[in-house]
Write a protein that holds these residues in place. Structure first.
Motif, mmCIF file in Angstrom:
data_model
loop_
_atom_site.group_PDB
_atom_site.id
_atom_site.type_symbol
_atom_site.label_atom_id
_atom_site.label_comp_id
_atom_site.label_asym_id
_atom_site.label_seq_id
_atom_site.Cartn_x
_atom_site.Cartn_y
_atom_site.Cartn_z
ATOM 1 N N GLU A 83 0.844 -1.183 0.000
ATOM 2 C CA GLU A 83 0.000 0.000 0.000
ATOM 3 C C GLU A 83 0.888 1.245 0.000
ATOM 4 O OE1 GLU A 83 -2.899 2.104 3.150
ATOM 5 O OE2 GLU A 83 -3.164 -0.041 2.853
ATOM 6 N N ARG A 84 0.548 2.195 -0.827
ATOM 7 C CA ARG A 84 1.311 3.439 -0.927
ATOM 8 C C ARG A 84 0.889 4.424 0.154
ATOM 9 N NH1 ARG A 84 4.669 4.517 -4.892
ATOM 10 N NH2 ARG A 84 4.784 3.043 -6.558
ATOM 11 N N ILE A 85 1.868 5.156 0.660
ATOM 12 C CA ILE A 85 1.621 6.174 1.672
ATOM 13 C C ILE A 85 1.442 7.511 0.983
ATOM 14 C CG2 ILE A 85 2.640 7.410 3.625
ATOM 15 C CD1 ILE A 85 4.211 4.850 4.257
ATOM 16 N N ASP A 86 0.459 8.277 1.423
ATOM 17 C CA ASP A 86 0.279 9.642 0.934
ATOM 18 C C ASP A 86 1.109 10.559 1.830
ATOM 19 O OD1 ASP A 86 -0.469 12.115 0.040
ATOM 20 O OD2 ASP A 86 -2.587 11.909 0.573
ATOM 21 N N TRP A 87 2.364 10.764 1.442
ATOM 22 C CA TRP A 87 3.317 11.541 2.243
ATOM 23 C C TRP A 87 2.869 12.989 2.407
ATOM 24 C CZ3 TRP A 87 7.749 9.287 4.344
ATOM 25 C CH2 TRP A 87 8.021 7.988 3.922
ATOM 26 N N SER A 88 2.056 13.493 1.483
ATOM 27 C CA SER A 88 1.635 14.896 1.546
ATOM 28 C C SER A 88 0.765 15.183 2.770
ATOM 29 C CB SER A 88 0.892 15.291 0.271
ATOM 30 O OG SER A 88 -0.351 14.616 0.191
ATOM 31 N N ARG A 89 0.254 14.172 3.414
ATOM 32 C CA ARG A 89 -0.585 14.346 4.602
ATOM 33 C C ARG A 89 0.234 14.673 5.846
ATOM 34 N NH1 ARG A 89 -3.598 8.989 5.210
ATOM 35 N NH2 ARG A 89 -3.856 9.931 7.243
ATOM 36 N N TYR A 90 1.570 14.565 5.764
ATOM 37 C CA TYR A 90 2.424 14.688 6.939
ATOM 38 C C TYR A 90 3.370 15.885 6.837
ATOM 39 C CZ TYR A 90 0.710 9.955 7.422
ATOM 40 O OH TYR A 90 -0.105 8.869 7.515
ATOM 41 N N ASP A 91 3.637 16.491 7.973
ATOM 42 C CA ASP A 91 4.638 17.555 8.060
ATOM 43 C C ASP A 91 5.982 16.992 8.481
ATOM 44 O OD1 ASP A 91 2.792 19.602 7.453
ATOM 45 O OD2 ASP A 91 2.145 19.668 9.545
ATOM 46 N N THR A 92 5.959 15.982 9.348
ATOM 47 C CA THR A 92 7.166 15.378 9.910
ATOM 48 C C THR A 92 6.981 13.877 10.047
ATOM 49 O OG1 THR A 92 7.835 17.346 11.142
ATOM 50 C CG2 THR A 92 8.614 15.274 11.996
ATOM 51 N N ILE A 93 8.036 13.156 9.774
ATOM 52 C CA ILE A 93 8.070 11.709 9.986
ATOM 53 C C ILE A 93 9.003 11.442 11.159
ATOM 54 C CG2 ILE A 93 8.732 9.477 8.984
ATOM 55 C CD1 ILE A 93 6.336 10.843 7.560
ATOM 56 N N ALA A 103 11.281 2.580 -0.294
ATOM 57 C CA ALA A 103 10.873 3.350 0.888
ATOM 58 C C ALA A 103 11.895 4.438 1.195
ATOM 59 C CB ALA A 103 10.695 2.430 2.087
ATOM 60 N N PHE A 104 13.169 4.100 1.053
ATOM 61 C CA PHE A 104 14.195 5.127 1.277
ATOM 62 C C PHE A 104 14.023 6.276 0.287
ATOM 63 C CE2 PHE A 104 18.136 7.159 0.052
ATOM 64 C CZ PHE A 104 18.474 7.756 1.264
ATOM 65 N N HIS A 105 13.834 5.968 -0.981
ATOM 66 C CA HIS A 105 13.663 7.025 -1.983
ATOM 67 C C HIS A 105 12.447 7.900 -1.660
ATOM 68 C CE1 HIS A 105 16.955 6.161 -4.569
ATOM 69 N NE2 HIS A 105 16.530 4.963 -4.926
ATOM 70 N N ALA A 106 11.364 7.290 -1.225
ATOM 71 C CA ALA A 106 10.167 8.063 -0.870
ATOM 72 C C ALA A 106 10.458 8.989 0.317
ATOM 73 C CB ALA A 106 9.010 7.123 -0.548
ATOM 74 N N LEU A 107 11.149 8.479 1.323
ATOM 75 C CA LEU A 107 11.511 9.297 2.483
ATOM 76 C C LEU A 107 12.451 10.426 2.074
ATOM 77 C CD1 LEU A 107 11.404 9.737 5.575
ATOM 78 C CD2 LEU A 107 13.352 8.157 5.739
ATOM 79 N N ASP A 108 13.420 10.119 1.255
ATOM 80 C CA ASP A 108 14.385 11.109 0.774
ATOM 81 C C ASP A 108 13.670 12.220 -0.005
ATOM 82 O OD1 ASP A 108 17.225 11.856 0.492
ATOM 83 O OD2 ASP A 108 16.958 11.359 -1.632
ATOM 84 N N ARG A 109 12.758 11.850 -0.893
ATOM 85 C CA ARG A 109 11.978 12.840 -1.657
ATOM 86 C C ARG A 109 11.129 13.703 -0.728
ATOM 87 N NH1 ARG A 109 11.234 8.564 -5.096
ATOM 88 N NH2 ARG A 109 9.145 8.180 -4.291
ATOM 89 N N PHE A 110 10.514 13.068 0.261
ATOM 90 C CA PHE A 110 9.677 13.780 1.221
ATOM 91 C C PHE A 110 10.487 14.869 1.933
ATOM 92 C CE2 PHE A 110 8.404 14.106 5.721
ATOM 93 C CZ PHE A 110 7.128 14.633 5.579
#
Length: 172
Positions: A1-11, A27-34
């Motif tokens: 399942e994909r995470i909608d990173w735009s919903r978050y300010d901080t991880i 997952a690393f690439h998604a976190l890095d982009r975020f």
């Protein structure tokens, strides 16, 4: 399942998974982009050991990473944490404090960091960063190696560091 990173300010990341496929490169690439896109990242304790299978890339995001070839930490016990920058929004007006935790001596990396708190090892007498920040792209990263167990996280000074770090990393 994909995470909608735009919903978050901080991880807030508090893990080291020994399975190299979990969470994996995607997952690393998604976190890095975020983070590079302006998101905040708060790394807790052994999160420094995450993404070992591509730790050179992770070091650019985390500032410092766990290096298993180094001595891991002083024996679990009490030590003094010294606030190195009392003017930063995270540490403003905070005082040095005692904690019972693991004093990490196992971080490596060359990425420029801004040290907020540090401690002196009872084993080798050297000063080690306990909490630091860095900017990655448009994002803000706070990395703190304190927080080995419930006792360490119950320390009100440690709680305040993490509370303020979440606000700062979110741009608040």
């Amino acid at each position: 399942e994909r995470i909608d990173w735009s919903r978050y300010d901080t991880i807030v990341m508090h893990f080291k998974n020994y399975d190299p496929n979990v969470p994996g490169r995607a997952a690393f690439h998604a976190l890095d982009r975020f983070v590079k896109g302006g998101g905040g990242l708060v790394l807790v304790h052994f999160a420094c050991g995450a993404f070992q299978e591509f730790k050179d890339d992770f070091e650019k995001l985390a500032g410092r990473v766990w290096d298993p070839t180094l001595r891991g930490h002083d024996p679990h016990g009490s030590f003094q944490v010294v606030i190195a920058d009392s003017n930063h929004p995270i540490t403003k007006e905070l005082r040095d404090f005692e904690t019972v935790d693991e004093l990490y001596t196992c971080l490596s990396g060359d990425t420029p960091i801004h040290v907020l708190a540090e401690a002196v090892s009872r084993v080798d007498g050297r000063v080690y960063p306990m909490a630091f920040t860095l900017n990655v792209g448009k994002g803000r990263v706070f990395h703190c190696v304190l927080g080995h167990d419930v006792q360490a996280l119950r320390n009100s000074h440690v709680q305040e560091l993490y509370r303020r770090a979440c606000m700062w990393s979110a741009g608040r």
